[in-house]
Each structure stands twice: as structure tokens, then as C-alpha cells.
Write a protein that holds these residues in place. Sequence first.
Motif, PDB file in Angstrom:
ATOM      1  N   ARG A 172       0.793  -1.132   0.030  1.00 54.68           N
ATOM      2  CA  ARG A 172      -0.025  -0.129  -0.037  1.00 54.68           C
ATOM      3  C   ARG A 172       1.150   0.943  -0.180  1.00 54.68           C
ATOM      4  NH1 ARG A 172      -5.319  -2.281   1.413  1.00 54.68           N
ATOM      5  NH2 ARG A 172      -5.068  -4.118   2.687  1.00 54.68           N
ATOM      6  N   ILE A 174       0.641   4.015   1.400  1.00 54.50           N
ATOM      7  CA  ILE A 174       0.051   5.054   3.043  1.00 54.50           C
ATOM      8  C   ILE A 174       1.822   4.365   3.271  1.00 54.50           C
ATOM      9  CG2 ILE A 174      -0.889   3.054   3.857  1.00 54.50           C
ATOM     10  CD1 ILE A 174      -2.297   5.374   5.415  1.00 54.50           C
ATOM     11  N   TYR A 175       2.269   3.240   3.444  1.00 52.98           N
ATOM     12  CA  TYR A 175       3.230   2.836   3.546  1.00 52.98           C
ATOM     13  C   TYR A 175       4.349   3.585   3.110  1.00 52.98           C
ATOM     14  CZ  TYR A 175       1.039  -1.282   5.809  1.00 52.98           C
ATOM     15  OH  TYR A 175       0.458  -2.192   6.554  1.00 52.98           O
ATOM     16  N   GLU A 177       3.698   6.723   2.446  1.00 51.61           N
ATOM     17  CA  GLU A 177       3.858   7.847   2.444  1.00 51.61           C
ATOM     18  C   GLU A 177       4.193   8.022   3.716  1.00 51.61           C
ATOM     19  OE1 GLU A 177       0.293   8.948  -0.574  1.00 51.61           O
ATOM     20  OE2 GLU A 177       0.097   7.957   1.607  1.00 51.61           O
ATOM     21  N   ALA A 178       4.285   7.439   4.508  1.00 51.07           N
ATOM     22  CA  ALA A 178       4.551   7.714   6.284  1.00 51.07           C
ATOM     23  C   ALA A 178       6.160   7.583   6.492  1.00 51.07           C
ATOM     24  CB  ALA A 178       3.747   6.488   7.019  1.00 51.07           C
ATOM     25  N   VAL A 185       1.143   4.188  10.332  1.00 46.95           N
ATOM     26  CA  VAL A 185       0.371   4.613   9.018  1.00 46.95           C
ATOM     27  C   VAL A 185      -0.512   5.189  10.056  1.00 46.95           C
ATOM     28  CG1 VAL A 185       0.905   3.535   7.250  1.00 46.95           C
ATOM     29  CG2 VAL A 185      -0.501   1.840   9.309  1.00 46.95           C
ATOM     30  N   VAL A 188      -0.816   8.680  10.028  1.00 47.97           N
ATOM     31  CA  VAL A 188      -1.294   9.189   9.063  1.00 47.97           C
ATOM     32  C   VAL A 188      -2.559   9.666   8.802  1.00 47.97           C
ATOM     33  CG1 VAL A 188      -0.975   9.455   6.672  1.00 47.97           C
ATOM     34  CG2 VAL A 188       1.082   9.082   7.943  1.00 47.97           C
ATOM     35  N   ASP A 189      -3.534   8.196   9.007  1.00 51.59           N
ATOM     36  CA  ASP A 189      -4.423   7.466   8.511  1.00 51.59           C
ATOM     37  C   ASP A 189      -4.985   6.429   9.954  1.00 51.59           C
ATOM     38  OD1 ASP A 189      -7.314   7.131   7.978  1.00 51.59           O
ATOM     39  OD2 ASP A 189      -6.795   7.767   5.363  1.00 51.59           O
ATOM     40  N   SER A 192      -7.460   3.870   8.038  1.00 53.87           N
ATOM     41  CA  SER A 192      -7.260   2.799   6.884  1.00 53.87           C
ATOM     42  C   SER A 192      -6.948   1.557   7.010  1.00 53.87           C
ATOM     43  CB  SER A 192      -5.040   3.606   6.132  1.00 53.87           C
ATOM     44  OG  SER A 192      -4.515   3.304   7.333  1.00 53.87           O
TER      45      SER A 192
END
Length: 221
Positions: A172, A174-175, A177-178, A185, A188-189, A192
Motif C-alpha cells: 500500500r 500509505i506505508y 508515505e508514512a 500509518v 497518517v490515517d 486506513s
Amino acid sequence: MKVVAVLNEKGGCGKTTIATNLARGLQLEGRDVMLVDSDVQGSARDWGAVDTETEKPAVVGMDRPTLHKDIPKVAEGSDVVVIDGAARAEKMQTSAIKASDLVLIPVQPSAYDIWSSETLVELVRARQEVAGKPDAAFIVSRQIVGTNLAGEAQEALESFDLPVLRGRTAQRVIYAEAASQGLSVLDVDPSSKAAGEIRQIVEDILATLDLQTARTNGTTG
């Protein structure tokens, strides 16, 4: 104090992603956590060095094969120490295994990753014969959503006669991005799917370490 080492011979299997998110997840469960970066690449140290408003676990670099001697000295007072293991460094892995109560082995759902785990499993079993510990478990890492590979990998891993955690991570965005923000994660969200994956892993680890106690009562098992 309990020590969890995230280890695998193979690079790129998601060790640092799991170690950093696990450390933060344990912290959010009320544990005093130290993250030990034993890889000379220093990815976990880079993550810890990113300046954020979020209070993260302390990150300490230890890239010599004396973890089993050094961790008890520097981590006094910690509830849990998470070791981000080094790839292709047998002496470091051996030291991390000696230091640990639990060795978590992340494997991507591919035959190559599963085969590469054999040497590490042998090191763990050799230590178990001498000291009666650590416990060990596999975790499926970076599975591709919508495929059957993770299920097939779990069947193959079970042939090693080690448990496979219920929690697992998927590929994903998001990993990444975090990590670039020096966060987990969960920060961050929290809603999620990735955050849900990490919460399940944290739950599995706490249960395995027999630390599954109510956060509100301020006690540990």
C-alpha cells in the motif's frame, strides 16, 4: 522487558516497515518502546530522525554483533524493544536472536522469500536448543491485494512448523508515505486498511509475548 527482533536474510522484505510501525503501534498501546536499528543502512534511524510533532519511540543505532550484551544496558526501563534486523549479516542476526524473546520473520508471498528463510529458522532452532528461547513466527509481508499468493505462501510456511501471524501487511502506498514523514500509518490515517493491518500485528505480538493487558490499568503481564 521483552525484545522482538524483525529478521530475515533477504533484503527488501519489509523489515523496517514492520519494525517502525510495530514500535509505534506498541507505544500507542501504552508501552514504553525502544526501536533498535541494527542495519548499517540506518533506515530506521532515518525514520526516527525526521522531525515531527508526534512523540515516537526512541531509536538507537547498534550495528555491531553485541546486541545481546548491549540492549539490556541501554534499554533499562523499556517495556518492549523492537530490533530492525540487518540483512545478509549472520553474526548480527545471531546476536539479535540471542537478545530476543520473539523473532518475527517477514516474508513476501514468493517462493524465493520462503526459501531464503530456511537459514534463519535454523539459527533460531539452534538457539532454542541451547536456551529454550526465543519464540519465532512468520508474518506475510507486502502481499498483493486481490491475489491468492498470500494463502499459498502461508501453506508453504507452515511446513517450517512455526506459527504464521494472523496480521500481515499489503503493498500500500500509505506505508511509503508514512515512512517519508517519519510517521507510522497509524499516525497518517488511523482509519486506513494499513492501520488495521498494524493493529492486528500489534495484537498478535502482545498476545505472543503475554503482554495482553488492559491499557487502562497501567499493568503488564
